[in-house]
Write a protein that holds these residues in place. Structure first.
Motif, short mmCIF file in Angstrom:
data_model
loop_
_atom_site.label_atom_id
_atom_site.label_comp_id
_atom_site.label_asym_id
_atom_site.label_seq_id
_atom_site.Cartn_x
_atom_site.Cartn_y
_atom_site.Cartn_z
N ILE A 1 7.42 12.51 -20.54
CA ILE A 1 7.37 11.49 -19.49
C ILE A 1 6.56 10.29 -19.96
O ILE A 1 5.49 10.45 -20.56
CB ILE A 1 6.73 12.07 -18.19
N GLU A 2 7.10 9.10 -19.72
CA GLU A 2 6.34 7.86 -19.99
C GLU A 2 6.18 7.11 -18.67
O GLU A 2 6.95 7.32 -17.74
CB GLU A 2 7.11 6.97 -20.97
N GLY A 3 5.23 6.23 -18.62
CA GLY A 3 4.99 5.50 -17.37
C GLY A 3 4.09 6.33 -16.47
O GLY A 3 3.54 7.36 -16.90
N SER A 4 3.96 5.93 -15.22
CA SER A 4 3.03 6.67 -14.37
C SER A 4 3.54 6.87 -12.95
O SER A 4 4.35 6.09 -12.45
CB SER A 4 1.68 5.95 -14.33
N ILE A 5 3.05 7.96 -12.36
CA ILE A 5 3.23 8.18 -10.93
C ILE A 5 1.84 8.39 -10.36
O ILE A 5 1.10 9.28 -10.83
CB ILE A 5 4.09 9.43 -10.63
N THR A 6 1.46 7.58 -9.40
CA THR A 6 0.16 7.79 -8.77
C THR A 6 0.36 8.15 -7.30
O THR A 6 1.26 7.63 -6.65
CB THR A 6 -0.74 6.54 -8.87
N ILE A 7 -0.49 9.07 -6.84
CA ILE A 7 -0.47 9.41 -5.41
C ILE A 7 -1.85 9.08 -4.86
O ILE A 7 -2.86 9.57 -5.39
CB ILE A 7 -0.13 10.91 -5.20
N ASP A 8 -1.90 8.26 -3.88
CA ASP A 8 -3.17 7.75 -3.34
C ASP A 8 -4.06 7.22 -4.47
O ASP A 8 -5.27 7.49 -4.51
CB ASP A 8 -3.90 8.85 -2.55
N GLY A 9 -3.47 6.55 -5.42
CA GLY A 9 -4.21 5.91 -6.50
C GLY A 9 -4.55 6.83 -7.67
O GLY A 9 -5.09 6.38 -8.69
N GLU A 10 -4.19 8.11 -7.56
CA GLU A 10 -4.55 9.05 -8.63
C GLU A 10 -3.32 9.35 -9.49
O GLU A 10 -2.26 9.72 -8.96
CB GLU A 10 -5.06 10.35 -7.98
N LYS B 1 0.82 -1.22 0.00
CA LYS B 1 0.00 0.00 0.00
C LYS B 1 0.85 1.28 0.00
O LYS B 1 0.82 2.07 0.96
CB LYS B 1 -0.92 0.01 1.23
N PRO B 2 1.64 1.48 -1.05
CA PRO B 2 2.43 2.71 -1.09
C PRO B 2 1.54 3.94 -1.31
O PRO B 2 0.48 3.84 -1.94
CB PRO B 2 3.33 2.49 -2.30
N GLN B 3 1.99 5.08 -0.80
CA GLN B 3 1.22 6.31 -1.06
C GLN B 3 1.58 6.85 -2.45
O GLN B 3 0.72 7.28 -3.20
CB GLN B 3 1.53 7.36 0.00
N VAL B 4 2.88 6.80 -2.75
CA VAL B 4 3.32 7.22 -4.09
C VAL B 4 3.77 5.96 -4.82
O VAL B 4 4.62 5.22 -4.32
CB VAL B 4 4.51 8.21 -3.99
N GLU B 5 3.19 5.71 -5.97
CA GLU B 5 3.56 4.51 -6.71
C GLU B 5 4.10 4.91 -8.08
O GLU B 5 3.43 5.59 -8.85
CB GLU B 5 2.33 3.60 -6.86
N VAL B 6 5.32 4.49 -8.33
CA VAL B 6 5.99 4.84 -9.59
C VAL B 6 6.05 3.58 -10.43
O VAL B 6 6.52 2.54 -9.95
CB VAL B 6 7.42 5.34 -9.29
N GLU B 7 5.55 3.68 -11.67
CA GLU B 7 5.57 2.48 -12.51
C GLU B 7 6.17 2.78 -13.86
O GLU B 7 5.67 3.63 -14.60
CB GLU B 7 4.14 1.92 -12.66
N HIS B 8 7.25 2.08 -14.16
CA HIS B 8 7.93 2.19 -15.46
C HIS B 8 8.09 3.65 -15.89
O HIS B 8 7.74 4.02 -17.01
CB HIS B 8 7.16 1.39 -16.52
#
Lengths: 227, 262
Positions: free
Chosen positions: B73-82, B13-20
Protein backbone atom coordinates in the motif's frame (compact mmCIF):
# COMPACT_ATOMS: atom_id res chain seq x y z
CA UNK A 1 -40.73 -8.95 -20.54
CA UNK A 2 -40.25 -5.16 -20.81
CA UNK A 3 -37.86 -3.88 -23.52
CA UNK A 4 -34.64 -2.28 -22.30
CA UNK A 5 -34.86 1.30 -21.08
CA UNK A 6 -33.09 2.81 -24.12
CA UNK A 7 -35.64 1.29 -26.47
CA UNK A 8 -38.47 2.47 -24.23
CA UNK A 9 -37.04 6.00 -24.15
CA UNK A 10 -36.62 6.16 -27.93
CA UNK A 11 -40.22 4.98 -28.40
CA UNK A 12 -41.47 7.54 -25.89
CA UNK A 13 -39.55 10.31 -27.61
CA UNK A 14 -41.29 9.32 -30.85
CA UNK A 15 -44.69 9.56 -29.15
CA UNK A 16 -43.97 13.07 -27.84
CA UNK A 17 -42.76 14.20 -31.27
CA UNK A 18 -45.96 12.79 -32.80
CA UNK A 19 -48.09 14.55 -30.17
CA UNK A 20 -46.20 17.78 -30.92
CA UNK A 21 -46.90 17.38 -34.64
CA UNK A 22 -50.62 16.79 -34.10
CA UNK A 23 -50.88 19.82 -31.79
CA UNK A 24 -48.90 22.03 -34.18
CA UNK A 25 -51.08 21.07 -37.15
CA UNK A 26 -54.16 21.68 -35.05
CA UNK A 27 -52.87 25.10 -34.03
CA UNK A 28 -52.28 26.00 -37.68
CA UNK A 29 -55.81 24.82 -38.55
CA UNK A 30 -57.35 26.82 -35.68
CA UNK A 31 -55.62 30.01 -36.88
CA UNK A 32 -56.68 29.27 -40.46
CA UNK A 33 -60.27 28.62 -39.32
CA UNK A 34 -60.32 31.99 -37.58
CA UNK A 35 -58.74 34.02 -40.38
CA UNK A 36 -60.61 32.29 -43.20
CA UNK A 37 -63.82 32.11 -41.14
CA UNK A 38 -64.20 28.39 -41.65
CA UNK A 39 -66.51 26.83 -39.01
CA UNK A 40 -66.08 23.31 -40.44
CA UNK A 41 -62.34 23.49 -39.94
CA UNK A 42 -62.87 24.86 -36.41
CA UNK A 43 -65.11 21.89 -35.62
CA UNK A 44 -62.48 19.52 -36.98
CA UNK A 45 -59.84 21.15 -34.73
CA UNK A 46 -62.01 20.56 -31.68
CA UNK A 47 -62.60 16.93 -32.67
CA UNK A 48 -58.89 16.30 -33.18
CA UNK A 49 -58.15 17.68 -29.72
CA UNK A 50 -60.82 15.60 -28.08
CA UNK A 51 -60.09 12.35 -29.90
CA UNK A 52 -56.40 12.37 -30.74
CA UNK A 53 -54.49 14.80 -28.49
CA UNK A 54 -56.13 13.73 -25.23
CA UNK A 55 -55.69 10.07 -26.01
CA UNK A 56 -51.96 10.39 -26.89
CA UNK A 57 -51.42 12.38 -23.69
CA UNK A 58 -52.80 9.53 -21.59
CA UNK A 59 -50.77 6.93 -23.49
CA UNK A 60 -47.55 8.92 -22.93
CA UNK A 61 -48.25 9.35 -19.22
CA UNK A 62 -48.97 5.64 -18.79
CA UNK A 63 -45.77 4.77 -20.64
CA UNK A 64 -43.74 7.09 -18.36
CA UNK A 65 -45.20 5.54 -15.22
CA UNK A 66 -44.58 2.02 -16.52
CA UNK A 67 -40.94 2.80 -17.40
CA UNK A 68 -40.39 4.38 -13.98
CA UNK A 69 -41.87 1.36 -12.18
CA UNK A 70 -40.05 -1.26 -14.24
CA UNK A 71 -36.66 0.39 -14.80
CA UNK A 72 -36.24 2.74 -11.81
CA UNK A 73 -34.36 5.26 -13.98
CA UNK A 74 -31.65 7.59 -12.67
CA UNK A 75 -29.59 10.51 -13.97
CA UNK A 76 -30.31 11.51 -17.62
CA UNK A 77 -32.97 8.79 -18.00
CA UNK A 78 -34.80 10.09 -14.93
CA UNK A 79 -34.52 13.69 -16.08
CA UNK A 80 -35.81 12.69 -19.53
CA UNK A 81 -38.86 10.93 -18.11
CA UNK A 82 -39.70 13.77 -15.73
CA UNK A 83 -39.37 16.19 -18.65
CA UNK A 84 -41.57 14.05 -20.88
CA UNK A 85 -44.27 13.93 -18.20
CA UNK A 86 -44.25 17.72 -18.00
CA UNK A 87 -43.90 18.39 -21.73
CA UNK A 88 -46.76 15.94 -22.31
CA UNK A 89 -48.94 17.90 -19.95
CA UNK A 90 -47.94 21.24 -21.56
CA UNK A 91 -48.73 19.89 -25.04
CA UNK A 92 -52.14 18.72 -23.86
CA UNK A 93 -52.82 22.16 -22.36
CA UNK A 94 -51.72 23.79 -25.64
CA UNK A 95 -54.13 21.41 -27.37
CA UNK A 96 -56.93 22.63 -25.10
CA UNK A 97 -56.10 26.27 -25.85
CA UNK A 98 -56.08 25.54 -29.57
CA UNK A 99 -59.52 23.97 -29.16
CA UNK A 100 -60.59 27.06 -27.25
CA UNK A 101 -59.59 29.26 -30.21
CA UNK A 102 -61.57 26.98 -32.54
CA UNK A 103 -64.49 27.12 -30.13
CA UNK A 104 -64.53 30.92 -30.44
CA UNK A 105 -64.79 30.60 -34.23
CA UNK A 106 -67.77 28.28 -33.86
CA UNK A 107 -69.41 30.54 -31.28
CA UNK A 108 -69.12 33.56 -33.55
CA UNK A 109 -70.55 31.61 -36.45
CA UNK A 110 -73.47 30.34 -34.39
CA UNK A 111 -74.25 33.83 -33.03
CA UNK A 112 -74.83 35.35 -36.47
CA UNK A 113 -73.68 33.21 -39.43
CA UNK A 114 -74.39 35.81 -42.08
CA UNK A 115 -72.65 38.63 -40.30
CA UNK A 116 -69.71 36.43 -39.36
CA UNK A 117 -69.10 35.37 -42.92
CA UNK A 118 -69.54 38.91 -44.27
CA UNK A 119 -66.58 41.14 -45.08
CA UNK A 120 -67.38 43.49 -42.20
CA UNK A 121 -65.73 41.11 -39.77
CA UNK A 122 -62.05 40.62 -40.36
CA UNK A 123 -59.36 39.54 -37.95
CA UNK A 124 -57.19 42.65 -37.47
CA UNK A 125 -53.77 42.56 -39.11
CA UNK A 126 -52.03 42.86 -35.74
CA UNK A 127 -52.97 39.24 -34.89
CA UNK A 128 -50.75 37.88 -37.67
CA UNK A 129 -47.54 38.82 -35.91
CA UNK A 130 -48.67 37.18 -32.66
CA UNK A 131 -49.74 33.99 -34.44
CA UNK A 132 -46.45 33.81 -36.37
CA UNK A 133 -44.33 34.33 -33.25
CA UNK A 134 -46.30 31.77 -31.25
CA UNK A 135 -46.13 29.18 -34.03
CA UNK A 136 -42.40 29.83 -34.34
CA UNK A 137 -41.94 29.39 -30.57
CA UNK A 138 -43.87 26.11 -30.70
CA UNK A 139 -41.82 24.76 -33.61
CA UNK A 140 -38.55 25.76 -31.98
CA UNK A 141 -39.60 24.26 -28.63
CA UNK A 142 -40.25 20.91 -30.32
CA UNK A 143 -37.01 21.23 -32.28
CA UNK A 144 -35.11 21.93 -29.04
CA UNK A 145 -36.69 18.81 -27.51
CA UNK A 146 -35.88 16.57 -30.47
CA UNK A 147 -32.30 17.82 -30.84
CA UNK A 148 -31.72 18.31 -27.07
CA UNK A 149 -30.70 21.85 -28.00
CA UNK A 150 -30.34 23.95 -24.85
CA UNK A 151 -29.33 27.12 -26.71
CA UNK A 152 -32.49 27.04 -28.78
CA UNK A 153 -34.54 26.37 -25.62
CA UNK A 154 -33.08 29.49 -24.00
CA UNK A 155 -33.88 31.47 -27.16
CA UNK A 156 -37.51 30.36 -27.06
CA UNK A 157 -37.82 31.36 -23.38
CA UNK A 158 -36.63 34.86 -24.27
CA UNK A 159 -39.07 35.13 -27.20
CA UNK A 160 -42.02 34.82 -24.81
CA UNK A 161 -41.65 38.49 -23.89
CA UNK A 162 -42.35 39.46 -27.52
CA UNK A 163 -45.61 37.48 -27.55
CA UNK A 164 -46.63 39.07 -24.23
CA UNK A 165 -45.91 42.47 -25.73
CA UNK A 166 -47.94 41.64 -28.86
CA UNK A 167 -50.87 40.56 -26.66
CA UNK A 168 -50.78 43.85 -24.73
CA UNK A 169 -50.78 45.79 -28.00
CA UNK A 170 -53.73 43.75 -29.30
CA UNK A 171 -55.63 44.29 -26.02
CA UNK A 172 -55.12 48.05 -26.16
CA UNK A 173 -56.06 48.33 -29.81
CA UNK A 174 -59.09 46.04 -29.54
CA UNK A 175 -60.37 48.06 -26.57
CA UNK A 176 -60.14 51.19 -28.67
CA UNK A 177 -61.94 49.53 -31.60
CA UNK A 178 -64.68 48.27 -29.25
CA UNK A 179 -65.22 51.82 -28.02
CA UNK A 180 -65.38 53.27 -31.53
CA UNK A 181 -67.56 50.47 -33.00
CA UNK A 182 -69.69 49.11 -30.15
CA UNK A 183 -71.85 47.14 -32.58
CA UNK A 184 -69.02 44.66 -33.03
CA UNK A 185 -68.24 44.22 -29.35
CA UNK A 186 -69.25 40.53 -29.16
CA UNK A 187 -66.98 39.65 -32.06
CA UNK A 188 -64.11 41.73 -30.70
CA UNK A 189 -64.48 40.34 -27.18
CA UNK A 190 -64.03 36.83 -28.62
CA UNK A 191 -60.86 38.06 -30.32
CA UNK A 192 -59.57 39.24 -26.94
CA UNK A 193 -60.03 35.68 -25.72
CA UNK A 194 -58.14 34.37 -28.79
CA UNK A 195 -55.25 36.72 -27.97
CA UNK A 196 -55.29 35.48 -24.38
CA UNK A 197 -55.24 31.81 -25.49
CA UNK A 198 -52.41 32.48 -27.93
CA UNK A 199 -50.38 34.15 -25.22
CA UNK A 200 -50.99 31.15 -22.92
CA UNK A 201 -49.79 28.82 -25.70
CA UNK A 202 -46.54 30.78 -25.82
CA UNK A 203 -46.27 30.45 -22.03
CA UNK A 204 -46.55 26.66 -22.33
CA UNK A 205 -43.84 26.71 -25.04
CA UNK A 206 -41.65 28.51 -22.50
CA UNK A 207 -42.46 25.86 -19.88
CA UNK A 208 -41.47 23.13 -22.34
CA UNK A 209 -38.15 24.86 -23.00
CA UNK A 210 -37.45 25.34 -19.29
CA UNK A 211 -37.97 21.61 -18.86
CA UNK A 212 -35.65 20.87 -21.79
CA UNK A 213 -32.96 22.94 -20.05
CA UNK A 214 -33.52 20.87 -16.89
CA UNK A 215 -33.34 17.67 -18.92
CA UNK A 216 -30.03 18.66 -20.44
CA UNK A 217 -28.32 20.55 -17.64
CA UNK A 218 -30.03 19.29 -14.50
CA UNK A 219 -30.81 22.79 -13.30
CA UNK A 220 -34.25 24.23 -12.72
CA UNK A 221 -34.71 27.56 -14.52
CA UNK A 222 -38.39 28.15 -13.84
CA UNK A 223 -39.68 31.45 -12.48
CA UNK A 224 -36.75 33.29 -14.08
CA UNK A 225 -34.39 31.68 -11.57
CA UNK A 226 -31.45 31.54 -13.96
CA UNK A 227 -32.63 33.09 -17.22
CA UNK B 1 -7.58 8.86 -16.94
CA UNK B 2 -7.60 12.35 -15.57
CA UNK B 3 -10.56 13.52 -13.58
CA UNK B 4 -11.94 16.98 -13.10
CA UNK B 5 -11.50 18.18 -9.53
CA UNK B 6 -15.18 19.03 -9.23
CA UNK B 7 -16.25 15.41 -9.74
CA UNK B 8 -14.60 14.47 -6.45
CA UNK B 9 -16.12 16.53 -3.70
CA UNK B 10 -13.98 17.57 -0.78
CA UNK B 11 -15.50 17.08 2.66
CA UNK B 12 -14.86 19.52 5.44
CA UNK B 13 -13.35 17.77 8.49
CA UNK B 14 -13.64 14.21 7.20
CA UNK B 15 -13.43 11.38 9.71
CA UNK B 16 -11.70 9.08 7.24
CA UNK B 17 -9.24 10.80 4.95
CA UNK B 18 -7.75 8.95 2.00
CA UNK B 19 -4.75 10.50 0.30
CA UNK B 20 -3.11 9.23 -2.86
CA UNK B 21 -3.93 5.65 -1.97
CA UNK B 22 -2.37 3.06 -4.28
CA UNK B 23 -2.67 -0.66 -3.65
CA UNK B 24 -0.77 -3.41 -5.43
CA UNK B 25 -1.17 -7.19 -5.42
CA UNK B 26 2.37 -8.04 -6.49
CA UNK B 27 2.79 -6.28 -9.82
CA UNK B 28 -0.88 -5.72 -10.37
CA UNK B 29 -2.33 -2.42 -9.24
CA UNK B 30 -5.81 -2.70 -7.69
CA UNK B 31 -6.33 0.87 -6.45
CA UNK B 32 -4.92 3.95 -8.16
CA UNK B 33 -4.34 7.31 -6.55
CA UNK B 34 -7.55 7.53 -4.56
CA UNK B 35 -8.01 10.74 -2.60
CA UNK B 36 -11.20 11.71 -0.79
CA UNK B 37 -12.69 12.28 2.62
CA UNK B 38 -15.53 10.38 4.30
CA UNK B 39 -17.68 12.37 6.73
CA UNK B 40 -18.53 11.23 10.25
CA UNK B 41 -22.00 9.94 11.21
CA UNK B 42 -23.17 9.68 7.61
CA UNK B 43 -23.70 6.79 5.22
CA UNK B 44 -21.25 6.62 2.33
CA UNK B 45 -21.90 4.12 -0.45
CA UNK B 46 -19.24 2.68 -2.74
CA UNK B 47 -20.57 1.60 -6.12
CA UNK B 48 -18.95 0.30 -9.28
CA UNK B 49 -18.72 -2.82 -11.43
CA UNK B 50 -17.33 -6.10 -10.07
CA UNK B 51 -13.59 -6.01 -9.64
CA UNK B 52 -13.34 -2.22 -9.53
CA UNK B 53 -11.75 -2.28 -6.07
CA UNK B 54 -14.68 -1.36 -3.81
CA UNK B 55 -14.22 -4.25 -1.38
CA UNK B 56 -10.44 -3.96 -1.57
CA UNK B 57 -10.72 -0.32 -0.56
CA UNK B 58 -13.24 -1.12 2.19
CA UNK B 59 -10.89 -3.69 3.65
CA UNK B 60 -8.08 -1.14 3.72
CA UNK B 61 -10.03 0.92 6.25
CA UNK B 62 -9.66 -1.67 9.03
CA UNK B 63 -6.57 -3.31 7.59
CA UNK B 64 -8.29 -6.55 6.69
CA UNK B 65 -5.85 -6.81 3.79
CA UNK B 66 -2.81 -7.10 6.06
CA UNK B 67 -2.44 -10.84 5.64
CA UNK B 68 -2.80 -10.88 1.86
CA UNK B 69 0.47 -12.06 0.43
CA UNK B 70 2.34 -9.64 -1.82
CA UNK B 71 0.07 -6.74 -0.96
CA UNK B 72 1.62 -3.29 -0.90
CA UNK B 73 0.00 0.00 0.00
CA UNK B 74 1.19 3.51 -0.84
CA UNK B 75 -0.39 6.76 0.26
CA UNK B 76 -2.31 7.12 3.48
CA UNK B 77 -5.61 6.54 5.20
CA UNK B 78 -6.18 8.49 8.39
CA UNK B 79 -9.05 8.07 10.82
CA UNK B 80 -9.59 11.02 13.13
CA UNK B 81 -6.15 12.26 12.07
CA UNK B 82 -4.36 9.01 12.88
CA UNK B 83 -2.56 7.12 10.10
CA UNK B 84 -3.96 3.61 10.26
CA UNK B 85 -0.97 2.11 8.46
CA UNK B 86 1.43 3.40 11.08
CA UNK B 87 3.42 0.31 12.24
CA UNK B 88 2.97 1.35 15.87
CA UNK B 89 -0.81 1.32 15.58
CA UNK B 90 -2.69 -1.36 17.56
CA UNK B 91 -4.63 -3.23 14.87
CA UNK B 92 -6.96 -4.88 17.41
CA UNK B 93 -7.92 -1.44 18.68
CA UNK B 94 -8.38 -0.24 15.07
CA UNK B 95 -10.76 -3.12 14.37
CA UNK B 96 -12.70 -2.36 17.55
CA UNK B 97 -13.07 1.17 16.33
CA UNK B 98 -13.88 0.07 12.76
CA UNK B 99 -16.36 -2.83 12.75
CA UNK B 100 -17.29 -4.87 9.72
CA UNK B 101 -20.34 -6.71 8.42
CA UNK B 102 -19.86 -9.10 5.55
CA UNK B 103 -21.86 -10.14 2.52
CA UNK B 104 -22.62 -13.57 3.92
CA UNK B 105 -23.68 -13.50 7.53
CA UNK B 106 -21.15 -15.32 9.66
CA UNK B 107 -22.43 -15.92 13.17
CA UNK B 108 -20.33 -18.25 15.33
CA UNK B 109 -21.88 -21.63 16.15
CA UNK B 110 -22.70 -20.39 19.61
CA UNK B 111 -25.71 -18.92 21.37
CA UNK B 112 -27.18 -15.61 20.30
CA UNK B 113 -25.93 -14.14 23.58
CA UNK B 114 -22.37 -15.38 23.07
CA UNK B 115 -22.28 -14.09 19.51
CA UNK B 116 -23.11 -10.55 20.59
CA UNK B 117 -20.55 -10.41 23.41
CA UNK B 118 -17.77 -12.14 21.48
CA UNK B 119 -15.77 -8.94 21.01
CA UNK B 120 -16.31 -7.88 24.60
CA UNK B 121 -15.03 -11.24 25.90
CA UNK B 122 -11.89 -10.84 23.76
CA UNK B 123 -11.47 -7.41 25.32
CA UNK B 124 -11.49 -9.14 28.72
CA UNK B 125 -14.85 -8.00 30.00
CA UNK B 126 -16.35 -10.61 32.34
CA UNK B 127 -18.91 -8.81 34.49
CA UNK B 128 -22.27 -10.41 33.88
CA UNK B 129 -24.18 -7.15 34.35
CA UNK B 130 -22.08 -5.30 31.79
CA UNK B 131 -22.41 -8.14 29.27
CA UNK B 132 -26.18 -8.47 29.80
CA UNK B 133 -26.61 -4.78 29.24
CA UNK B 134 -24.41 -4.83 26.13
CA UNK B 135 -26.44 -7.72 24.68
CA UNK B 136 -29.75 -5.96 25.22
CA UNK B 137 -28.48 -2.62 23.96
CA UNK B 138 -26.76 -4.06 20.88
CA UNK B 139 -29.70 -6.26 19.90
CA UNK B 140 -32.04 -3.30 20.31
CA UNK B 141 -29.80 -1.17 18.11
CA UNK B 142 -29.79 -3.95 15.53
CA UNK B 143 -33.60 -4.12 15.74
CA UNK B 144 -33.44 -7.80 16.75
CA UNK B 145 -34.14 -7.65 20.49
CA UNK B 146 -37.90 -8.19 20.33
CA UNK B 147 -37.49 -11.22 18.12
CA UNK B 148 -34.83 -13.02 20.19
CA UNK B 149 -35.08 -11.74 23.79
CA UNK B 150 -36.75 -14.97 24.94
CA UNK B 151 -34.20 -17.26 23.36
CA UNK B 152 -30.85 -15.61 23.92
CA UNK B 153 -29.25 -18.88 24.96
CA UNK B 154 -30.38 -20.73 21.85
CA UNK B 155 -28.02 -21.29 18.95
CA UNK B 156 -27.65 -18.40 16.51
CA UNK B 157 -27.68 -20.95 13.73
CA UNK B 158 -31.45 -21.32 14.13
CA UNK B 159 -32.11 -17.74 13.06
CA UNK B 160 -33.25 -16.72 9.57
CA UNK B 161 -30.79 -15.13 7.12
CA UNK B 162 -32.04 -11.64 7.81
CA UNK B 163 -31.93 -12.21 11.55
CA UNK B 164 -28.39 -13.62 11.33
CA UNK B 165 -27.27 -10.54 9.41
CA UNK B 166 -28.81 -8.28 12.04
CA UNK B 167 -27.09 -10.41 14.71
CA UNK B 168 -23.78 -9.73 12.94
CA UNK B 169 -24.60 -6.02 13.01
CA UNK B 170 -25.38 -6.33 16.76
CA UNK B 171 -22.03 -8.10 17.24
CA UNK B 172 -20.26 -5.26 15.39
CA UNK B 173 -22.10 -2.62 17.39
CA UNK B 174 -21.45 -4.33 20.78
CA UNK B 175 -17.82 -3.24 20.92
CA UNK B 176 -18.92 0.36 20.43
CA UNK B 177 -17.21 1.11 17.13
CA UNK B 178 -17.14 4.53 15.51
CA UNK B 179 -17.22 3.26 11.95
CA UNK B 180 -19.08 0.27 10.53
CA UNK B 181 -17.97 -1.15 7.19
CA UNK B 182 -20.58 -3.16 5.30
CA UNK B 183 -19.64 -5.29 2.32
CA UNK B 184 -22.84 -5.97 0.37
CA UNK B 185 -24.77 -6.76 3.55
CA UNK B 186 -28.08 -7.42 1.75
CA UNK B 187 -26.95 -9.24 -1.37
CA UNK B 188 -28.07 -12.62 -0.05
CA UNK B 189 -31.28 -11.43 1.58
CA UNK B 190 -34.88 -11.39 0.42
CA UNK B 191 -36.58 -7.99 -0.17
CA UNK B 192 -38.26 -7.93 3.27
CA UNK B 193 -35.03 -8.67 5.16
CA UNK B 194 -33.22 -6.17 2.92
CA UNK B 195 -35.75 -3.53 3.83
CA UNK B 196 -35.21 -4.23 7.56
CA UNK B 197 -31.44 -3.91 7.20
CA UNK B 198 -31.86 -0.67 5.25
CA UNK B 199 -34.14 0.66 7.97
CA UNK B 200 -31.52 -0.34 10.51
CA UNK B 201 -28.80 1.50 8.57
CA UNK B 202 -31.00 4.63 8.65
CA UNK B 203 -31.34 4.27 12.42
CA UNK B 204 -27.62 3.69 12.99
CA UNK B 205 -26.74 6.72 10.88
CA UNK B 206 -25.93 9.65 13.10
CA UNK B 207 -24.47 7.37 15.75
CA UNK B 208 -21.96 5.61 13.53
CA UNK B 209 -20.13 6.38 10.32
CA UNK B 210 -21.28 3.74 7.85
CA UNK B 211 -19.40 2.85 4.70
CA UNK B 212 -21.26 0.39 2.52
CA UNK B 213 -20.31 -1.46 -0.64
CA UNK B 214 -23.33 -2.36 -2.71
CA UNK B 215 -24.12 -3.63 -6.18
CA UNK B 216 -27.69 -2.51 -5.78
CA UNK B 217 -27.74 1.06 -7.05
CA UNK B 218 -31.25 1.70 -5.86
CA UNK B 219 -30.07 0.68 -2.42
CA UNK B 220 -27.16 3.11 -2.58
CA UNK B 221 -29.58 5.83 -3.70
CA UNK B 222 -32.02 5.02 -0.90
CA UNK B 223 -29.77 4.76 2.09
CA UNK B 224 -26.62 6.77 1.54
CA UNK B 225 -25.78 10.44 2.03
CA UNK B 226 -22.71 10.31 -0.21
CA UNK B 227 -21.79 7.99 -3.05
CA UNK B 228 -18.43 7.16 -4.56
CA UNK B 229 -18.28 5.61 -8.01
CA UNK B 230 -15.20 3.49 -8.67
CA UNK B 231 -13.98 1.97 -11.90
CA UNK B 232 -10.85 -0.09 -12.53
CA UNK B 233 -9.40 0.86 -9.16
CA UNK B 234 -9.95 4.58 -9.60
CA UNK B 235 -12.35 6.90 -7.87
CA UNK B 236 -14.26 8.45 -10.77
CA UNK B 237 -16.83 10.56 -8.96
CA UNK B 238 -17.73 11.26 -5.36
CA UNK B 239 -20.44 13.54 -4.07
CA UNK B 240 -23.87 13.84 -2.45
CA UNK B 241 -25.98 10.81 -3.41
CA UNK B 242 -28.90 12.94 -4.54
CA UNK B 243 -26.70 14.81 -6.99
CA UNK B 244 -24.83 11.76 -8.25
CA UNK B 245 -28.07 9.96 -9.07
CA UNK B 246 -29.77 12.92 -10.73
CA UNK B 247 -27.03 14.99 -12.35
CA UNK B 248 -23.72 13.09 -12.31
CA UNK B 249 -20.77 15.14 -13.48
CA UNK B 250 -18.86 12.41 -15.24
CA UNK B 251 -20.04 10.54 -18.28
CA UNK B 252 -18.57 7.29 -16.89
CA UNK B 253 -20.80 7.60 -13.82
CA UNK B 254 -23.82 8.40 -15.97
CA UNK B 255 -23.16 5.37 -18.18
CA UNK B 256 -22.80 3.06 -15.20
CA UNK B 257 -25.83 4.14 -13.20
CA UNK B 258 -28.11 4.24 -16.24
CA UNK B 259 -27.01 0.78 -17.34
CA UNK B 260 -25.32 1.93 -20.56
CA UNK B 261 -22.03 0.65 -19.16
CA UNK B 262 -19.96 -1.56 -21.41
Amino acid sequence: MAPNIQTEIETLKGHIVYLGTVVEENLQCAIKALIEKNPDLAYQVMQTDRVEVDSIEIDVEEACLRIMALHQPVASDLRFLVTVLKVNSDLERIGDLVAKIADKVLLLYKLDPVKFLSDSMQVPEMFNEMFDKTLCMFRQAMEAFINEDTDLAYKVCLADDEVDKAKRTIYNELEEIIMSTPAQHVYLAKLLSVARSTERIADHCTNICEDIIYMQQGKIVRHNMVL
Amino acid sequence: MSHSATAIMSIEKPQVEVEHLNLFYGNSQALTDMSFGIPASQVTALIGPSGCGKSTFLRCINRMNDLVEGLRIEGSITIDGENINDPSLDVIELRRKVGMVFQKWNPFPKSIYENVIYGLRIAGIKERGVLDQAVEQSLKRAALWDEVKDRLQQSAMGLSGGQMQRLCIARAVAVNPEIILMDEPCSALDPRSTSRIEELIRELRGEYTIIIVTHNMQQAARISDYTAYMYLGELIEYGPTQKLFTVPERKETEDYITGRFG
